[in-house]
Design a protein around this motif. Structure first.
Motif, PDB file in Angstrom:
ATOM      1  N   THR A   1      -3.698  10.125  -2.440  1.00  0.00           N
ATOM      2  CA  THR A   1      -4.548   8.935  -2.329  1.00  0.00           C
ATOM      3  C   THR A   1      -3.681   7.722  -2.039  1.00  0.00           C
ATOM      4  N   PHE A   2      -4.242   6.780  -1.253  1.00  0.00           N
ATOM      5  CA  PHE A   2      -3.575   5.510  -0.997  1.00  0.00           C
ATOM      6  C   PHE A   2      -3.981   4.494  -2.060  1.00  0.00           C
ATOM      7  N   TYR A   3      -2.973   3.757  -2.574  1.00  0.00           N
ATOM      8  CA  TYR A   3      -3.212   2.720  -3.573  1.00  0.00           C
ATOM      9  C   TYR A   3      -2.718   1.385  -3.036  1.00  0.00           C
TER      10      TYR A   3
ATOM     11  N   ILE B   1       0.873  -1.175   0.000  1.00  0.00           N
ATOM     12  CA  ILE B   1       0.000   0.000   0.000  1.00  0.00           C
ATOM     13  C   ILE B   1       0.907   1.222   0.000  1.00  0.00           C
ATOM     14  N   HIS B   2       0.704   2.103  -0.953  1.00  0.00           N
ATOM     15  CA  HIS B   2       1.551   3.285  -1.043  1.00  0.00           C
ATOM     16  C   HIS B   2       0.695   4.534  -1.188  1.00  0.00           C
ATOM     17  N   PHE B   3       1.274   5.636  -0.790  1.00  0.00           N
ATOM     18  CA  PHE B   3       0.600   6.926  -0.858  1.00  0.00           C
ATOM     19  C   PHE B   3       1.126   7.695  -2.053  1.00  0.00           C
ATOM     20  N   ASP B   4       0.229   8.151  -2.909  1.00  0.00           N
ATOM     21  CA  ASP B   4       0.617   8.934  -4.080  1.00  0.00           C
ATOM     22  C   ASP B   4       0.571  10.410  -3.715  1.00  0.00           C
ATOM     23  N   GLY B   5       1.720  11.065  -3.720  1.00  0.00           N
ATOM     24  CA  GLY B   5       1.791  12.466  -3.331  1.00  0.00           C
ATOM     25  C   GLY B   5       1.070  13.395  -4.276  1.00  0.00           C
ATOM     26  N   GLY B   6       0.879  12.968  -5.521  1.00  0.00           N
ATOM     27  CA  GLY B   6       0.194  13.828  -6.490  1.00  0.00           C
ATOM     28  C   GLY B   6      -1.300  13.895  -6.263  1.00  0.00           C
ATOM     29  N   THR B   7      -1.927  12.740  -6.098  1.00  0.00           N
ATOM     30  CA  THR B   7      -3.388  12.680  -5.927  1.00  0.00           C
ATOM     31  C   THR B   7      -3.802  12.622  -4.461  1.00  0.00           C
TER      32      THR B   7
ATOM     33  N   GLY C   1      -1.727   0.365  -9.330  1.00  0.00           N
ATOM     34  CA  GLY C   1      -2.626  -0.338  -8.423  1.00  0.00           C
ATOM     35  C   GLY C   1      -4.007   0.286  -8.366  1.00  0.00           C
ATOM     36  N   ASN C   2      -4.806  -0.182  -7.435  1.00  0.00           N
ATOM     37  CA  ASN C   2      -6.167   0.310  -7.246  1.00  0.00           C
ATOM     38  C   ASN C   2      -6.239   1.223  -6.032  1.00  0.00           C
ATOM     39  N   LYS C   3      -7.234   2.142  -6.057  1.00  0.00           N
ATOM     40  CA  LYS C   3      -7.463   2.997  -4.892  1.00  0.00           C
ATOM     41  C   LYS C   3      -7.873   2.138  -3.711  1.00  0.00           C
ATOM     42  N   LEU C   4      -7.302   2.449  -2.548  1.00  0.00           N
ATOM     43  CA  LEU C   4      -7.651   1.685  -1.359  1.00  0.00           C
ATOM     44  C   LEU C   4      -9.060   2.016  -0.890  1.00  0.00           C
ATOM     45  N   SER C   5      -9.427   3.295  -0.925  1.00  0.00           N
ATOM     46  CA  SER C   5     -10.759   3.708  -0.490  1.00  0.00           C
ATOM     47  C   SER C   5     -11.086   5.052  -1.113  1.00  0.00           C
ATOM     48  N   SER C   6     -12.381   5.264  -1.352  1.00  0.00           N
ATOM     49  CA  SER C   6     -12.822   6.564  -1.873  1.00  0.00           C
ATOM     50  C   SER C   6     -12.972   7.588  -0.750  1.00  0.00           C
ATOM     51  N   HIS C   7     -12.929   7.109   0.501  1.00  0.00           N
ATOM     52  CA  HIS C   7     -13.021   8.001   1.656  1.00  0.00           C
ATOM     53  C   HIS C   7     -11.620   8.356   2.147  1.00  0.00           C
TER      54      HIS C   7
ATOM     55  N   LYS D   1      18.315  -0.321  -6.977  1.00  0.00           N
ATOM     56  CA  LYS D   1      16.991  -0.046  -6.436  1.00  0.00           C
ATOM     57  C   LYS D   1      16.000   0.239  -7.564  1.00  0.00           C
ATOM     58  N   PHE D   2      14.834  -0.391  -7.468  1.00  0.00           N
ATOM     59  CA  PHE D   2      13.769  -0.194  -8.447  1.00  0.00           C
ATOM     60  C   PHE D   2      12.566   0.429  -7.742  1.00  0.00           C
ATOM     61  N   ASN D   3      12.104   1.564  -8.276  1.00  0.00           N
ATOM     62  CA  ASN D   3      10.977   2.265  -7.667  1.00  0.00           C
ATOM     63  C   ASN D   3       9.670   1.683  -8.198  1.00  0.00           C
ATOM     64  N   PHE D   4       8.774   1.205  -7.291  1.00  0.00           N
ATOM     65  CA  PHE D   4       7.533   0.602  -7.738  1.00  0.00           C
ATOM     66  C   PHE D   4       6.307   1.419  -7.312  1.00  0.00           C
ATOM     67  N   ILE D   5       6.541   2.688  -6.892  1.00  0.00           N
ATOM     68  CA  ILE D   5       5.415   3.590  -6.638  1.00  0.00           C
ATOM     69  C   ILE D   5       5.605   4.831  -7.497  1.00  0.00           C
ATOM     70  N   THR D   6       4.718   5.810  -7.375  1.00  0.00           N
ATOM     71  CA  THR D   6       4.805   7.012  -8.208  1.00  0.00           C
ATOM     72  C   THR D   6       6.032   7.825  -7.841  1.00  0.00           C
ATOM     73  N   ASP D   7       6.482   8.672  -8.781  1.00  0.00           N
ATOM     74  CA  ASP D   7       7.728   9.416  -8.625  1.00  0.00           C
ATOM     75  C   ASP D   7       7.582  10.708  -7.829  1.00  0.00           C
ATOM     76  N   HIS D   8       6.356  11.058  -7.407  1.00  0.00           N
ATOM     77  CA  HIS D   8       6.151  12.317  -6.703  1.00  0.00           C
ATOM     78  C   HIS D   8       6.986  12.345  -5.425  1.00  0.00           C
ATOM     79  N   LYS D   9       7.532  13.516  -5.099  1.00  0.00           N
ATOM     80  CA  LYS D   9       8.453  13.602  -3.956  1.00  0.00           C
ATOM     81  C   LYS D   9       7.770  13.332  -2.623  1.00  0.00           C
ATOM     82  N   GLN D  10       6.432  13.460  -2.583  1.00  0.00           N
ATOM     83  CA  GLN D  10       5.710  13.184  -1.337  1.00  0.00           C
ATOM     84  C   GLN D  10       5.143  11.764  -1.288  1.00  0.00           C
ATOM     85  N   SER D  11       5.394  10.969  -2.327  1.00  0.00           N
ATOM     86  CA  SER D  11       4.920   9.588  -2.334  1.00  0.00           C
ATOM     87  C   SER D  11       5.790   8.745  -1.395  1.00  0.00           C
TER      88      SER D  11
END
Length: 869
Positions: A742-744, A734-740, A811-817, A758-768
C-alpha cells in the motif's frame, strides 16, 4: 679461428657470408610469425591461432559430453606446434570468459586471481552457442596442419562479433593489441542497428563489473583511455565495502595496493578483511575520526580501486596488422555475418534443388515404369541409354541438364522401394521441399531482414543473464593532495627561514600531507610556494606559512606594507590562485626598503578593522585612526594597492575581527557524478554559510544531513531529493509499504541534528521504497488509480491529505483503490510565491543601486590619511 684454418688447399681464403643480411631476414621472418601466428587475432573470427585450433579440436571430439582438458590439449597438439602449457593456459582463458566453452571443475577465479586446477582434473565441452555460431564445415576455408597430416581451418566462419565480445590482448614484435571485452547483448543490438543503416557506438563491459568512464575511449584506438573504478559502498561511518573490482585487478592485488597506501600514509585505515565468496566483498575498517567519503576518494586516488586502461585495437586483415576503431570492427563482422548467412542460404538452396530434381526423376522413373525398359538391355551403356531415352520428354522441365551421375543414382533404387512407392507421399515431400525452397529464395531476396532476425534470435536464445555488468559513469577528477591523509607535521623556523617536516624542535604549524605545497610570505613582502620537504630554506623573517591550495578563491590575504620607494604606507587585499613553484613573487611594488607592516590570511575572505598609529613626529592632525579592510576590493597578488597614509606608521593593531565579504558559497549538485561543486555544474542547491547543512532524501526511504564539503559523495541512482536544509520546512512524502503493498502519505519535520547518519522514515520491509518527496509548502500530486476496470486520474494537495506528524509515523493510506501511477506536480501557489519573491529581490536590487549615491563628505585631514587626494 687461425688464418691457417681459413686457407684452402690452393692457399685462397673461404668465401665469407655477411651476417647482417641474415639477421635482417631472420628477424623479419620471426616478427611476421609472432604477429600472424601467435599474438594478434584475425578479424574474421576474432581468434588467435591457438584458440582456433583448440576450438577445432574440441569440435572433432564433440559428442555432447565433457572431456578432460588434458585430452583436449592432446588433441590440439596435432594442430598447434607448441607445448601443452601454452595450450592449457589458452583453454583456461577461453573457459573463464564463459561464452564458447562450458566448464566443469575448478577453473580458477579471475576476481581473486586463483589459478585453475591441473588439466587432468577439469573438464570442458563446447557451448550450444559455439556449436550454433562458430562452426560450419561447408563455409570453412581449410589448410593443411603444420605436419601435413591433418586439415585445419584458416579461420572459423563465426557469425557473431566474437572478437569484441571476448576481448583480446597480445604482445608481438614491434606492436601490441589490446581489445577490451564488450557486452554480448549490446553487440547484437549494435549489429542490428548497423544492418538498419544506423550509426552505433559500442562500449566495453567487464565481467568483474565496477564503474567505468568511457569519455576518452576513442573507439578503442591507440591514444584512447578507459578509467575503471571499484564499486565502493559506505556501510557505516567506520566501514566501507568494496563490492566490485576494476577489470585487470584481483582482490589480492587490490588489498595489497590498499595496504601499501596505508603504509605510506596516503590513507588511514585500521584493517582490511577479504570476505569474497560468491560475490566480491572487501571490508575496509577506518581509523577513528576518518571521513568515509574522503577515504573513498583516497582509495581511488592512491590504490588500484581506480585503474586506467589504454586500448589498442589491432587485428589481422589479409595477413597484415591493421589498427581499427571497434565500431569499424563491429561493422566488418556484421557484414561478414551477412555474407556467411548468404552462403549458407545459397548452399541450402542448391541442396534443395538437387533433392527436388532427384525426387522428380525418381517419380518419373517409377510412375512411367522406365525401369522396365532396361530389362532387355545386355550392357551397362545400354541401361543408361534406355533410362536417358525414357527421361527425354521431361528434360525441358528440369533446372539443369541430366548427367550420367543422375542416371546411375536411378539404377541404385531398390526393388522394395519401387514396389512400395507412394505417389501421394512423394508429392508431399516435394511440396515441403518446394515450400522450403520458396522460403530460402525469399530470405535471399531480403537478406538484411533475414540477418536481423538471425541476430534477434541469438539475443532471445542466449542474451538472458548477459546484461551489462559495468556501470557507465562520468568520473569526477580527484585532487590527490586534497584527499591524502595528513601523514606529516609541518614546522617553521621563522627567523632563519626554514620550513619542513623534520624541524621537530621548532614551531609547529599544522598537520599536512607529503603531497602538499607550502606557501610562505616574508617580512620583505616576498611570497613563495614550494613542495613540502623535510627541511627547505624559503627566506628569513617568515611572517606567514601554511598549506597552499591552488585555485582557492575563498582564501584572501589582507596586507599593509611600507613602499620603500615613496615612503607611503599601502594597503591591499589579494588572492594567490596560481603560481610557479620556488619562484619569488613581490607582494609590494618591489622597491628597495619595502617591508610588511601587517598581514592576515583569511580562509573565507574575512575583512577585519585595524587601528593605525602614526609616529609622534608625523605632521598629520589625526595620528590614530581606524581602517576597515572591507572598504577596498580584492585584487590579484601583483596589484600595488591603495594608499593608506603618506605619513610614517608606528604600529598597527587589530581592533575588530571581520566577517566574510565574499558572501555565501553557491553550491551545485552534479547528478551525473553525485558530487557537490562550486563550478556551476548541475543544479544549484543553495547559498551556504558556515553552519548550513545539506538535506538528502534517498529512494530507500532514508534522509541524511551532511555538511557542504565538496568531498561528500552521494549515489546518484539513489538520490531523490537534495537541497539546502531548512529546519522550518515540512517534508511531504509518499512511500510504498512492502508488507501491506500500500502507498502511504506522510508529512513531518526533521527533528534530528546528527550529521552523516541516515535515518529511515518509512517501514523496514525490504520491498518498501520512497516514491515521492517534496519540501514545497503546498506540493501537489497526480494519482492514477484503478476503480474496477476503469482508470481514473486524481489530483491532491498533499498538505490537505494529512497533518504534520513525527518523522517516525507511518502516515495515512493514499487510496483504498489500486494505485497505478503517482506524479509530483509543481504547486501553483508555490510558483506564485516564487514569482513574488523574485519581484521583491528585484526591488531590493533597485534600492541598492539607488543607495550607492551616498554622501561621501569627510574631513580633508582624514582624506589625506586615507589617500583619497
Amino acid at each position: 679461428m687461425s688464418e691457417e684454418n681459413d686457407l684452402t688447399k690452393d692457399g685462397s681464403l673461404h668465401d665469407s657470408v655477411p651476417v647482417t643480411g641474415m639477421y635482417k631476414e631472420w628477424f623479419l621472418d620471426y616478427a611476421s610469425y609472432v604477429i600472424l601466428e601467435r599474438a594478434v587475432p584475425a578479424i574474421e573470427d576474432g581468434l588467435k591461432p591457438v584458440q582456433r585450433r583448440i576450438l577445432h579440436a574440441m569440435k572433432e571430439m564433440d559428442d555432447g559430453r565433457f572431456n578432460k582438458v588434458a585430452n583436449i590439449i592432446g588433441q590440439s597438439m596435432q594442430y598447434h606446434p607448441h607445448g601443452d602449457a601454452s595450450i592449457g593456459d589458452a583453454i583456461v582463458n577461453l573457459g573463464q570468459k564463459e561464452l564458447l566453452i562450458e566448464t566443469q571443475g575448478n577453473w580458477g577465479d579471475i576476481r581473486t586471481g586463483d589459478r585453475a586446477a591441473a588439466a587432468r582434473y577439469i573438464e570442458a565441452r563446447l557451448s550450444k552457442f559455439a556449436l550454433e555460431v562458430v562452426f560450419n564445415p561447408q563455409t570453412t576455408e581449410w589448410q593443411l596442419s603444420y605436419d601435413g597430416r591433418k586439415r585445419e581451418p584458416v579461420t572459423l566462419p563465426v557469425k557473431f562479433p566474437l572478437l569484441l565480445a571476448q576481448g583480446v590482448e597480445g604482445i608481438a614484435v614491434g606492436l601490441s593489441t589490446k581489445i577490451l571485452p564488450h557486452n554480448f547483448c549490446e553487440l547484437i543490438e549494435g549489429s542490428i542497428e548497423i544492418l538498419k543503416g544506423n550509426p552505433t557506438n559500442v562500449l566495453p563491459d567487464f565481467i568483474t563489473g565496477g564503474l567505468a568512464d568511457f569519455s576518452e575511449y576513442n573507439g578503442g584506438q591507440r591514444g584512447g583511455k578507459v578509467k575503471v573504478r571499484a564499486k565502493i559502498e559506505e556501510e557505516d561511518s567506520k566501514t566501507i565495502l568494496i563490492k566490485e573490482i576494476p577489470y585487470g585487478t584481483t582482490t589480492d592485488s587490490l588489498i595489497d595496493s590498499i595496504l601499501k597506501a596505508n603504509d605510506k600514509g596516503k590513507i588511514k585505515i585500521k584493517k582490511v578483511v577479504d570476505n569474497t565468496a560468491k560475490d566480491v566483498e572487501i571490508a575496509v575498517q577506518l581509523a577513528p575520526g576518518v571521513s568515509p567519503d574522503v577515504t573513498i576518494d583516497a582509495l581511488y586516488a592512491f590504490t588500484d580501486c581506480e585503474v586506467s586502461i589504454s586500448p589498442n585495437a589491432c587485428v589481422i586483415i589479409d595477413d597484415k596488422p591493421v589498427f581499427l576503431n571497434v565500431n569499424d570492427i563491429l561493422a566488418y563482422n556484421t557484414k561478414q555475418t551477412k555474407a556467411l548467412l548468404k552462403r549458407e542460404l545459397e548452399i541450402r538452396k542448391a541442396e534443395l534443388m538437387e533433392k527436388l530434381l532427384f525426387s522428380s526423376l525418381e517419380k518419373i522413373f517409377i510412375e512411367n515404369r522406365i525401369y522396365r525398359d532396361i530389362e532387355e538391355c545386355t550392357t551397362w551403356e545400354a541401361v543408361l541409354e534406355a533410362i536417358d531415352r525414357g527421361l527425354d520428354p521431361y528434360k525441358p522441365d528440369f533446372y539443369r541438364e541430366i548427367v550420367q551421375e543422375d542416371l546411375i543414382k536411378l539404377t541404385e533404387i531398390r526393388i522394395k522401394r519401387i514396389s512400395k512407392f507412394d505417389a501421394f507421399k512423394a508429392d508431399e515431400l516435394m511440396k515441403r521441399l518446394q515450400d522450403e525452397l520458396k522460403e530460402v529464395n525469399y530470405n535471399l531476396r531480403h537478406l538484411t531482414d533475414f540477418a536481423i532476425k538471425y541476430y534477434e534470435n541469438l539475443l532471445a536464445k542466449y542474451g538472458k543473464g548477459r546484461e551489462r555488468k559495468t556501470e557507465i559513469r562520468a568520473f569526477d577528477t580527484i585532487e590527490a593532495s586534497v584527499v591524502a591523509a595528513n601523514n606529516a607535521k609541518l614546522y617553521v623556523n621563522r627567523a632563519d627561514g626554514f620550513v619542513g617536516t623534520g624541524l621537530k624542535k621548532d614551531e609547529f604549524v599544522c598537520d599536512c600531507s607529503d603531497l602538499d605545497d607550502i606557501i610562505v610570505i616574508r617580512k620583505d613582502g616576498k611570497c613563495m610556494v614550494s613542495k613540502i620537504q623535510e627541511k627547505n630554506f624559503m627566506g628569513k623573517d617568515i611572517l606567514h606559512v601554511a598549506v597552499f591550495r591552488k585555485g582557492d578563491e575563498r582564501m584572501v590575504y589582507n596586507l599593509i606594507y611600507l613602499d620603500g620607494g615613496s615612503g607611503r604606507v599601502m594597503v591591499k587585499r589579494f588572492q594567490v590562485l596560481a603560481v610557479t613553484r620556488d619562484k619569488e613573487y613581490d607582494l609590494t611594488k618591489g622597491t628597495k626598503g619595502s617591508k610588511t607592516l601587517y598581514l592576515t590570511a583569511n580562509s573565507n575572505g574575512e575583512a577585519e578593522i585595524v587601528t593605525v598609529y602614526l609616529t609622534q613626529g608625523a605632521k598629520a592632525r589625526v595620528k590614530v585612526f581606524d581602517f576597515d579592510f572591507s572598504t577596498i576590493e580584492i585584487k590579484g597578488r601583483g596589484a600595488g594597492g591603495n594608499i593608506l597614509t603618506r605619513y610614517p606608521v608606528r604600529k598597527i593593531q587589530l581592533k575588530m575581527e571581520g566577517v566574510s565579504t565574499l558572501g555565501g558559497l553557491d553550491i551545485y549538485y552534479d547528478p551525473i557524478v553525485g558530487r557537490l561543486n562550486t563550478d556551476q555544474r548541475g543544479e544549484l542547491i543553495g547559498n551556504f554559510l558556515g553552519d548550513d547543512k545539506v538535506l538528502v532524501c534517498y529512494k530507500t526511504g532514508e534522509y541524511e544531513l551532511t555538511s557542504f564539503e565538496l568531498t561528500n559523495r552521494y549515489e546518484p541512482s539513489n538520490v531523490l531529493l537534495i537541497e539546502k536544509f531548512d529546519e522550518d520546512k515540512v517534508i511531504s512524502a509518499i512511500h510504498f509499504d512492502g508488507g501491506t503493498k500500500t502507498f502511504y502519505v506522510k508529512r513531518f519535520q526533521i527533528e534530528t541534528t546528527t550529521l552523516n547518519k541516515k535515518f529511515n522514515f518509512i517501514t523496514d520491509h525490504k520491498q518498501s521504497y520512497l516514491k515521492v518527496v517534496s519540501t514545497e509548502k503546498q506540493p501537489q500530486i497526480s494519482v492514477k488509480i484503478l476503480k474496477g476496470k476503469e482508470e481514473e486520474v486524481m489530483e491532491y494537495d498533499m498538505d490537505m491529505l494529512i497533518d504534520v506528524k513525527g518523522w517516525k509515523a507511518i502516515g495515512n493510506k493514499l487510496s483504498s483503490h489500486e494505485v497505478k501511477e503517482i506524479t509530483l506536480i509543481q504547486s501553483k501557489k508555490s510558483s506564485q510565491e516564487e514569482t513574488v519573491d523574485s519581484e521583491e529581490e528585484a526591488e531590493d536590487d533597485e534600492q541598492i543601486e539607488v543607495g550607492k549615491t551616498i554622501d561621501l563628505s569627510v574631513k580633508k585631514d582624514d582624506e589625506e590619511q586615507l589617500g583619497l587626494f
